[in-house]
Design a protein around this motif. Structure first.
Motif, PDB file in Angstrom:
ATOM      1  N   LEU A 183      82.505  26.851 -68.504  1.00  0.00           N
ATOM      2  CA  LEU A 183      83.821  27.301 -68.039  1.00  0.00           C
ATOM      3  C   LEU A 183      84.314  26.475 -66.855  1.00  0.00           C
ATOM      4  N   LEU A 184      83.403  26.085 -65.978  1.00  0.00           N
ATOM      5  CA  LEU A 184      83.777  25.239 -64.844  1.00  0.00           C
ATOM      6  C   LEU A 184      84.231  23.863 -65.323  1.00  0.00           C
ATOM      7  N   LEU A 185      83.477  23.282 -66.228  1.00  0.00           N
ATOM      8  CA  LEU A 185      83.810  21.959 -66.738  1.00  0.00           C
ATOM      9  C   LEU A 185      85.171  21.962 -67.429  1.00  0.00           C
ATOM     10  N   LYS A 186      85.497  23.040 -68.078  1.00  0.00           N
ATOM     11  CA  LYS A 186      86.776  23.167 -68.796  1.00  0.00           C
ATOM     12  C   LYS A 186      87.968  22.988 -67.851  1.00  0.00           C
ATOM     13  N   LYS A 187      87.779  23.281 -66.563  1.00  0.00           N
ATOM     14  CA  LYS A 187      88.846  23.172 -65.569  1.00  0.00           C
ATOM     15  C   LYS A 187      89.154  21.720 -65.194  1.00  0.00           C
ATOM     16  N   SER A 188      88.260  20.819 -65.538  1.00  0.00           N
ATOM     17  CA  SER A 188      88.443  19.410 -65.211  1.00  0.00           C
ATOM     18  C   SER A 188      89.310  18.728 -66.255  1.00  0.00           C
ATOM     19  N   GLN A 189      90.138  17.791 -65.804  1.00  0.00           N
ATOM     20  CA  GLN A 189      91.030  17.069 -66.707  1.00  0.00           C
ATOM     21  C   GLN A 189      90.272  16.349 -67.815  1.00  0.00           C
ATOM     22  N   ILE A 190      89.093  15.846 -67.526  1.00  0.00           N
ATOM     23  CA  ILE A 190      88.386  15.087 -68.565  1.00  0.00           C
ATOM     24  C   ILE A 190      87.771  15.971 -69.636  1.00  0.00           C
ATOM     25  N   PHE A 191      87.544  17.244 -69.329  1.00  0.00           N
ATOM     26  CA  PHE A 191      86.910  18.126 -70.298  1.00  0.00           C
ATOM     27  C   PHE A 191      87.859  19.181 -70.852  1.00  0.00           C
ATOM     28  N   GLU A 192      89.125  19.186 -70.444  1.00  0.00           N
ATOM     29  CA  GLU A 192      90.038  20.263 -70.806  1.00  0.00           C
ATOM     30  C   GLU A 192      90.295  20.390 -72.311  1.00  0.00           C
ATOM     31  N   ASN A 193      90.157  19.318 -73.063  1.00  0.00           N
ATOM     32  CA  ASN A 193      90.404  19.370 -74.507  1.00  0.00           C
ATOM     33  C   ASN A 193      89.138  19.503 -75.349  1.00  0.00           C
ATOM     34  N   CYS A 194      88.023  19.727 -74.697  1.00  0.00           N
ATOM     35  CA  CYS A 194      86.754  19.863 -75.411  1.00  0.00           C
ATOM     36  C   CYS A 194      86.621  21.263 -76.002  1.00  0.00           C
ATOM     37  N   SER A 195      85.942  21.329 -77.119  1.00  0.00           N
ATOM     38  CA  SER A 195      85.659  22.632 -77.737  1.00  0.00           C
ATOM     39  C   SER A 195      84.594  23.348 -76.916  1.00  0.00           C
ATOM     40  N   GLU A 196      84.465  24.646 -77.153  1.00  0.00           N
ATOM     41  CA  GLU A 196      83.444  25.428 -76.450  1.00  0.00           C
ATOM     42  C   GLU A 196      82.047  24.897 -76.752  1.00  0.00           C
ATOM     43  N   THR A 197      81.828  24.498 -77.984  1.00  0.00           N
ATOM     44  CA  THR A 197      80.526  23.954 -78.376  1.00  0.00           C
ATOM     45  C   THR A 197      80.216  22.686 -77.597  1.00  0.00           C
ATOM     46  N   ASP A 198      81.209  21.784 -77.492  1.00  0.00           N
ATOM     47  CA  ASP A 198      81.013  20.542 -76.753  1.00  0.00           C
ATOM     48  C   ASP A 198      80.790  20.814 -75.268  1.00  0.00           C
ATOM     49  N   LEU A 199      81.537  21.765 -74.719  1.00  0.00           N
ATOM     50  CA  LEU A 199      81.368  22.108 -73.307  1.00  0.00           C
ATOM     51  C   LEU A 199      79.967  22.635 -73.023  1.00  0.00           C
ATOM     52  N   LEU A 200      79.448  23.428 -73.923  1.00  0.00           N
ATOM     53  CA  LEU A 200      78.087  23.946 -73.743  1.00  0.00           C
ATOM     54  C   LEU A 200      77.061  22.820 -73.838  1.00  0.00           C
ATOM     55  N   GLU A 201      77.326  21.862 -74.716  1.00  0.00           N
ATOM     56  CA  GLU A 201      76.426  20.706 -74.841  1.00  0.00           C
ATOM     57  C   GLU A 201      76.434  19.890 -73.547  1.00  0.00           C
ATOM     58  N   ILE A 202      77.607  19.688 -72.980  1.00  0.00           N
ATOM     59  CA  ILE A 202      77.719  18.961 -71.712  1.00  0.00           C
ATOM     60  C   ILE A 202      77.065  19.761 -70.592  1.00  0.00           C
ATOM     61  N   ALA A 203      77.363  21.047 -70.549  1.00  0.00           N
ATOM     62  CA  ALA A 203      76.800  21.907 -69.504  1.00  0.00           C
ATOM     63  C   ALA A 203      75.268  21.891 -69.535  1.00  0.00           C
ATOM     64  N   ALA A 204      74.695  21.781 -70.721  1.00  0.00           N
ATOM     65  CA  ALA A 204      73.237  21.786 -70.858  1.00  0.00           C
ATOM     66  C   ALA A 204      72.583  20.582 -70.189  1.00  0.00           C
ATOM     67  N   VAL A 205      73.301  19.473 -70.068  1.00  0.00           N
ATOM     68  CA  VAL A 205      72.720  18.275 -69.459  1.00  0.00           C
ATOM     69  C   VAL A 205      73.115  18.113 -67.990  1.00  0.00           C
ATOM     70  N   CYS A 206      73.914  19.032 -67.465  1.00  0.00           N
ATOM     71  CA  CYS A 206      74.333  18.971 -66.059  1.00  0.00           C
ATOM     72  C   CYS A 206      73.221  19.463 -65.145  1.00  0.00           C
ATOM     73  N   GLU A 207      72.971  18.689 -64.126  1.00  0.00           N
ATOM     74  CA  GLU A 207      72.009  19.085 -63.090  1.00  0.00           C
ATOM     75  C   GLU A 207      72.792  19.640 -61.902  1.00  0.00           C
ATOM     76  N   GLU A 208      72.436  20.811 -61.448  1.00  0.00           N
ATOM     77  CA  GLU A 208      73.108  21.422 -60.306  1.00  0.00           C
ATOM     78  C   GLU A 208      72.548  20.845 -59.004  1.00  0.00           C
ATOM     79  N   ARG A 209      73.473  20.544 -58.080  1.00  0.00           N
ATOM     80  CA  ARG A 209      73.064  20.013 -56.773  1.00  0.00           C
ATOM     81  C   ARG A 209      73.887  20.675 -55.676  1.00  0.00           C
ATOM     82  N   GLU A 210      73.209  21.219 -54.699  1.00  0.00           N
ATOM     83  CA  GLU A 210      73.875  21.738 -53.511  1.00  0.00           C
ATOM     84  C   GLU A 210      73.623  20.750 -52.384  1.00  0.00           C
ATOM     85  N   GLU A 211      74.686  20.342 -51.730  1.00  0.00           N
ATOM     86  CA  GLU A 211      74.583  19.357 -50.653  1.00  0.00           C
ATOM     87  C   GLU A 211      75.305  19.874 -49.415  1.00  0.00           C
ATOM     88  N   GLU A 212      74.727  19.630 -48.261  1.00  0.00           N
ATOM     89  CA  GLU A 212      75.371  19.988 -47.010  1.00  0.00           C
ATOM     90  C   GLU A 212      76.416  18.940 -46.659  1.00  0.00           C
TER      91      GLU A 212
END
Length: 148
Positions: A8-37
């Motif tokens: 759902l977060l990725l869907k808000k980005s211009q580059i991912f806005e036209n992706c299907s839910e299936t594609d977004l989940l595939e992309i989300a699965a390879v995303c590494e979360e990083r918290e930075e100060e």
């Protein structure tokens, strides 16, 4: 963060806005979360480029030494050129605030890109928008330098 939230977060980005839910989940699965100060160098100019970042929360300063090129915020991406070529980083990225980022590696991204051209179109739109903004800045600088 669960997979659906990332999608759902990725869907808000211009580059991912036209992706299907299936594609977004595939992309989300390879995303590494990083918290930075604040004031953390995400990458430096000249580093090998092998990933891009999506800003979920916070702001990131894109700069070349002390020259500020851009300040990017929520739902924007940076480092995307490194997904398209194998060149070194052309600028540095430093957190301007505490940030929560999603990192996408080049190899994983290429695997996904092979089956989804909408993502490539989104990256191209983002790059074109940034180039147009830079052209405007350059034109204004030239105009200012030509004034008596």
């Amino acid at each position: 963060m669960i997979l659906i939230e990332k999608g759902l977060l990725l869907k808000k980005s211009q580059i991912f806005e036209n992706c299907s839910e299936t594609d977004l989940l595939e992309i989300a699965a390879v995303c590494e979360e990083r918290e930075e100060e604040k004031n953390i160098t995400v990458f430096a100019k000249g580093d090998d480029g092998n990933c891009m970042y999506f800003i979920y929360r916070g702001e990131v300063l894109i700069h070349d030494n002390n020259n500020r090129l851009a300040v990017l915020g929520e739902n924007e991406i940076f480092g995307e050129l490194s997904l398209l070529d194998f060149e070194r980083r052309s600028a540095s990225a430093t957190t301007a605030t505490d940030c929560y980022l999603l990192k996408i590696d080049q190899e994983s991204f290429y695997d996904i890109l092979a089956s989804n051209t909408e993502i490539l179109k989104g990256i191209m739109k983002t790059i074109c928008r940034r180039l147009r903004e830079q052209d405007k800045i350059n034109a204004e600088l030239i105009r200012l330098n030509e004034q008596p």
